[in-house]
Design a protein around this motif. Structure first.
Motif, PDB file in Angstrom:
ATOM      1  N   UNK A  15       0.844  -1.201   0.000  1.00  0.00           N
ATOM      2  CA  UNK A  15       0.000   0.000   0.000  1.00  0.00           C
ATOM      3  C   UNK A  15       0.877   1.248   0.000  1.00  0.00           C
ATOM      4  N   UNK A  16       1.987   1.222   0.734  1.00  0.00           N
ATOM      5  CA  UNK A  16       2.908   2.363   0.751  1.00  0.00           C
ATOM      6  C   UNK A  16       3.543   2.577  -0.621  1.00  0.00           C
ATOM      7  N   UNK A  17       3.896   1.494  -1.311  1.00  0.00           N
ATOM      8  CA  UNK A  17       4.468   1.609  -2.652  1.00  0.00           C
ATOM      9  C   UNK A  17       3.455   2.244  -3.603  1.00  0.00           C
ATOM     10  N   UNK A  22       1.580   6.950  -6.705  1.00  0.00           N
ATOM     11  CA  UNK A  22       0.535   7.900  -7.103  1.00  0.00           C
ATOM     12  C   UNK A  22       0.979   9.326  -6.823  1.00  0.00           C
ATOM     13  N   UNK A  23       1.598   9.561  -5.673  1.00  0.00           N
ATOM     14  CA  UNK A  23       2.069  10.905  -5.328  1.00  0.00           C
ATOM     15  C   UNK A  23       3.096  11.390  -6.350  1.00  0.00           C
ATOM     16  N   UNK A  24       4.057  10.539  -6.702  1.00  0.00           N
ATOM     17  CA  UNK A  24       5.106  10.933  -7.647  1.00  0.00           C
ATOM     18  C   UNK A  24       4.509  11.183  -9.034  1.00  0.00           C
ATOM     19  N   UNK A  42       8.315   3.909 -13.344  1.00  0.00           N
ATOM     20  CA  UNK A  42       9.072   2.775 -12.786  1.00  0.00           C
ATOM     21  C   UNK A  42       8.369   2.250 -11.536  1.00  0.00           C
ATOM     22  N   UNK A  43       7.920   3.166 -10.674  1.00  0.00           N
ATOM     23  CA  UNK A  43       7.195   2.758  -9.470  1.00  0.00           C
ATOM     24  C   UNK A  43       5.887   2.064  -9.793  1.00  0.00           C
ATOM     25  N   UNK A  44       5.203   2.525 -10.845  1.00  0.00           N
ATOM     26  CA  UNK A  44       3.945   1.901 -11.250  1.00  0.00           C
ATOM     27  C   UNK A  44       4.163   0.468 -11.727  1.00  0.00           C
ATOM     28  N   UNK A  50       4.567  -6.286  -7.935  1.00  0.00           N
ATOM     29  CA  UNK A  50       4.502  -6.719  -6.539  1.00  0.00           C
ATOM     30  C   UNK A  50       3.075  -7.084  -6.121  1.00  0.00           C
ATOM     31  N   UNK A  51       2.091  -6.359  -6.654  1.00  0.00           N
ATOM     32  CA  UNK A  51       0.699  -6.699  -6.355  1.00  0.00           C
ATOM     33  C   UNK A  51       0.359  -8.075  -6.906  1.00  0.00           C
TER      34      UNK A  51
END
Length: 94
Positions: A15-17, A22-24, A42-44, A50-51
């Motif tokens: 959830x933190x990832x 989303x913030x970035x 990259x985070x997406x 990971x999900x």
């Protein structure tokens, strides 16, 4: 193979990832910053991967075909002779 299972702590980190991603992405879109958009992408990708792993690891073991004690549904051998059976198959006399 080692049977790793996802836990509640893993869900919290996931959830933190997603939240940071989303913030970035939103911040990168608002200020039109290419580097934030790249890192957000990259985070997406990482969050989606990971999900997928988390969902796979939290499903119950009995619902998937091929899972269980043996591949064909037969129970694995247990007891003192079980270890000998595995090593006897792997080592053939020459």
């Amino acid at each position: 193979m080692v049977a790793l299972r996802s836990t509640r702590q893993d869900r919290t980190l996931l959830i933190a990832v997603w939240a940071l991603t989303v913030v970035v992405l939103v911040l990168g879109g608002i200020v039109v910053s290419p580097i934030l958009l790249v890192w957000g992408t990259v985070g997406l990708i990482a969050a989606i991967y990971l999900t997928r792993i988390h969902i796979r690891d939290t499903r119950s073991r009995g619902n998937r075909p091929g899972d269980g004690p043996g591949a064909d549904g037969a129970p694995e051998p247990s007891g003192p002779d079980a270890a000998e059976t595995d090593t006897a198959d792997a080592e053939e006399p020459r």
